[in-house]
Write a protein that holds these residues in place. Sequence first.
Motif: not given
Length: 604
Positions: A36-41
């Motif tokens: 569910x984590x869609x944050x930017x690496x």
Amino acid sequence: MSVLSKHLYSTPMVAIRELVQNAHDSIVRRRLEQPAWLGPGRIELIPDRARRSIRIMDSGAGLTEHEIHAYLATVGVGYTRSLREKNDDSTLIGMFGLGFLSAFVLAKRVSVYTSSYQSPELGHCYRSSSAEQYSVTAIEARDDAGSEIVLELHPEFEYLANAQVLREVLGRYCALLREPIYINGDACPINPEPPPWRRTDSVALHPLQARRANLEFAARFEESFEPICTIPLAPEGASDAQGLLWVQDGATYGTSDNRNLSVFLRGMLLDDDARDLLPPWAGFIGGVIESSRLTPTASREDLQRDKHYSAIRHSLSEALIQGLADIARQQPEAWRRILLRHNEALLGASLCDERLFDLLMDSLRIPTSQGDLPPRELLNQGAVHAMLDRDNDFESMLFRTLGIPVAHGHRYAVIPFLRRWTQTKGVRLVELGTEQGNRQLFELARLPEAEAAWLAAQLADDEKPVISRFAPAELPLIVVPDREAKLKQRLEEDASDKRISFAALRLARQFTANIDAAHLTRLYINLDNPAILALLQAWRENHPHAGAAAQLLKAFKVIGNARQEHEKPAQLTTALRALAAAVQGLIDKTPDCSPCAVQKETNA
């Protein structure tokens, strides 16, 4: 701990690479375990020269307190390896659980501030000054999961707390990592674009645009030469390697080895001098390849020579051969540049694979007495001639008078290339200076024993006289070194025992056992030459000028052979004096020296 943290790696720069790699794997782990984590690496390094420190931050999975004890502080145990086994994810890099220890090569103290995505409300701090003892304390949680490593550098490594140094180090090691890496808050990461083989828009690019993009990528990795053209590498058979190879623009010779291959393992540079993966003949090739199957050594600075290594080496060789054929067919201008820059190296390369030979055999140029020529221009009456010595004495004289080009057989790969070329074309190769080659040049002839003995006494010095017929008829005689006799002489010298192994020397001496080494040179006397025939006639008639005329021919022999006898300058001086004396003798013995009488005698 001393062995692992201070002696495992060849350079302290590797520690920076290992810590960035851990940050990268932490981001990959979070994507796998927290879908569910869609944050930017994001990976960021912030050097601080005033504090002599480097901070390395990531937006990855972070660590729980249990994981700090189980993985971070335990030698040889890594979470990444077990995660890869569960998920079969080819983007995870870590393998041995040793990389974190490299931090203690650089730092007198290492601190890790981390919050796990599993319990983001909790934060922990790991701190150690030796990796032998450590402490873990609870701290305020970060804004998001992830980790921050702080390296308090040893004095000798303070220079690493510099943004430009870090850009150079990581720009080399991390150029292919998928997660962006920022230095000191820069707007653009050091790895902004994927390599050509990962680009999703490459199919839509025009071939010229794709070639230009490939050349721009190659130029980033080729430090010494400009790339002429590129050859893509795709997975094939047992090889999963993909990447880009290129032909260097710098001129090469037969012994040049400018191979330049960088190997990336799942995006991280593993070896920037993996030249042994390229074929030995490819001394003008550079490249960058990426693989998930290659196995690194524990230091991650070299490759294990296993079946995957062999498969990729075979794949590279095949890609080069096919790529060169494609360039010859599709990029004629680039192909001409390749032939111009690497002609000599390609002579040797063509002998390593039948397909390369078929591609190159009529395009390469052979160094000859008349300049570099394609092999077809060496053909004369169904034969190609090649001289074997660097000092091309008699061959140069003989064939210069005939106007026939002669290949320089002492040059790299010329003789084996011409042997294969003449065999393919169904023509003869005459290797001048060998017994077999000389038999094809000089047809043996017979004279009465007394005449042959007189000619030998008048014309020969230390040479073995050989009565023969050869072209051109205008050449009365020529001195030819007996290279087999010279070889025997060298092998029988005492010094040979010091230069050559006993087994090799014994084998060579068996080969030369039946060679007559009494004479190191042969004097071929040409019975098709008018001057020789006139000299014989003068001797038969007891002509008063016969001796003087013979001295003229002998002087001609020595002067023509002067390059061979450069170590005996006195012989040349003696020959010049003999020439003058012979001319004087002819004048003194001529009863009538008027122009009409001289012309009459000349005509006779």
